[in-house]
Design an enzyme around this catalytic site. Sequence first.
Site, PDB file in Angstrom:
ATOM      1  N   ASP A 157      -3.487   6.980   2.218  1.00 55.91           N
ATOM      2  CA  ASP A 157      -4.234   5.843   1.869  1.00 55.91           C
ATOM      3  C   ASP A 157      -4.375   5.305   3.565  1.00 55.91           C
ATOM      4  OD1 ASP A 157      -1.516   5.087   2.548  1.00 55.91           O
ATOM      5  OD2 ASP A 157      -1.381   3.559   0.764  1.00 55.91           O
ATOM      6  N   SER A 158      -3.759   6.098   4.566  1.00 59.85           N
ATOM      7  CA  SER A 158      -4.203   5.816   6.198  1.00 59.85           C
ATOM      8  C   SER A 158      -5.635   6.098   6.231  1.00 59.85           C
ATOM      9  CB  SER A 158      -3.189   6.757   6.928  1.00 59.85           C
ATOM     10  OG  SER A 158      -3.421   8.249   6.502  1.00 59.85           O
ATOM     11  N   ASP A 179      -2.370  10.329  -2.313  1.00 49.90           N
ATOM     12  CA  ASP A 179      -1.959   9.087  -2.337  1.00 49.90           C
ATOM     13  C   ASP A 179      -2.230   8.196  -3.517  1.00 49.90           C
ATOM     14  OD1 ASP A 179       0.476   8.488  -0.764  1.00 49.90           O
ATOM     15  OD2 ASP A 179      -0.898   7.552   0.930  1.00 49.90           O
ATOM     16  N   LYS A 229       1.161  11.323  -4.534  1.00 46.44           N
ATOM     17  CA  LYS A 229       2.343  10.492  -3.853  1.00 46.44           C
ATOM     18  C   LYS A 229       2.465   9.344  -3.940  1.00 46.44           C
ATOM     19  CE  LYS A 229       2.404  10.241   0.848  1.00 46.44           C
ATOM     20  NZ  LYS A 229       2.423   8.847   0.988  1.00 46.44           N
ATOM     21  N   GLU A 255       4.721   5.631  -3.022  1.00 42.70           N
ATOM     22  CA  GLU A 255       6.094   4.796  -2.261  1.00 42.70           C
ATOM     23  C   GLU A 255       6.884   4.021  -2.993  1.00 42.70           C
ATOM     24  OE1 GLU A 255       3.931   2.361   1.019  1.00 42.70           O
ATOM     25  OE2 GLU A 255       2.744   4.185   1.639  1.00 42.70           O
ATOM     26  N   GLU A 269       9.684   8.249   6.281  1.00 41.86           N
ATOM     27  CA  GLU A 269       8.879   7.818   7.352  1.00 41.86           C
ATOM     28  C   GLU A 269       9.613   7.014   8.252  1.00 41.86           C
ATOM     29  OE1 GLU A 269       5.055   6.400   6.388  1.00 41.86           O
ATOM     30  OE2 GLU A 269       4.771   5.765   8.366  1.00 41.86           O
TER      31      GLU A 269
HETATM   32  O1  KIV Z   1      -1.128   7.594   4.044  1.00 38.80           O
HETATM   33  C1  KIV Z   1      -0.701   8.657   4.879  1.00 38.80           C
HETATM   34  O2  KIV Z   1      -1.383   9.128   5.523  1.00 38.80           O
HETATM   35  C2  KIV Z   1       0.808   8.729   4.738  1.00 38.80           C
HETATM   36  C3  KIV Z   1       1.659   9.577   5.579  1.00 38.80           C
HETATM   37  C4  KIV Z   1       1.218  10.153   6.779  1.00 38.80           C
HETATM   38  C5  KIV Z   1       2.809  10.061   5.103  1.00 38.80           C
HETATM   39  O3  KIV Z   1       1.432   8.358   3.650  1.00 38.80           O
END
Ligand code: KIV
Length: 287
Positions: free
Chosen positions: A49-50, A88, A118, A120, A186
Amino acid sequence: MSATARKSAPLPDDIRARKGGTPIVSLTAYTTPMAELMDGICDFVLVGDSVGMVLHGLQSTLGVTMEMMILHGQAVRRGLKASMLVMDMPFGSYEESPQQACRNAARIMAETAAGAVKLEGGVAMADTIAFLVARGIPVMAHIGLTPQSINTLGGYRVQGRGAEAEALLADARAVTQAGAFAVVLEKVPETLANRITSEVTIPTIGIGASSGCDGQILVVDDMLGLFTAFKPKFVKRYAHLGEAARAAIQDYANEVHDRRFPGPEHVFADKAPVKTGPAKTTPEQTA
Ligand code: KIV
């Protein structure tokens, strides 16, 4: 030793089996061309989600939606053959209940053909992880600095220092127990990352953690020098593509101003040249 390219994509169980073995290599990607560049070199590729901050200019990951994730997931999917795709789950798509998480994870998996999702959270998300895994959805956990919770974590600070270490260990144990096949650590102190890595039975994937983790992940635009708004300490720049791109854009602008671009080789004659070889089909070859 240089890493050799894989021929076929691993499954979550293959990643789990790498615990204590050859380090797991991973990066984020958000587009087809970038996914193609890392296909087979990375064991798994994360559509993180970055993407919200890196490609959409958002201030945090909180504004990322299911639709954004799915669109980028489908783009990355088209670029991968030999790396596993991990997606994510965006903020607000899984925290309410295991049922909500399952509904949205299933949609992500169905629409992107990802190998896993993934999410959190540690102890607080353990029931949800177990619920998803029991329903056939492989889960990678993410603990330590969890950017979707910056408003309750006190910003982007290191997690797990001093008395906080035990809570992070409990998170790592909880996600392992719940059935996650790997866990991202992280921005946690190196010694704690090593301790978690030696205590849990699933691979730890470090980002700002330790070279002793079972694998590493970075945001691709960070390590290529394409995203330069800020640079966390844990980022190593392996290239400076942003600077190279800006210089190229400046060259282009100069040549347009000076009428040096387009050159004779970039323009078309009145008459098409006589074809000698096989028919040309790609747009750039059309005379
Ligand atoms: O959103 C992301 O890019 C991430 C990581 C780099 C672990 O969760």
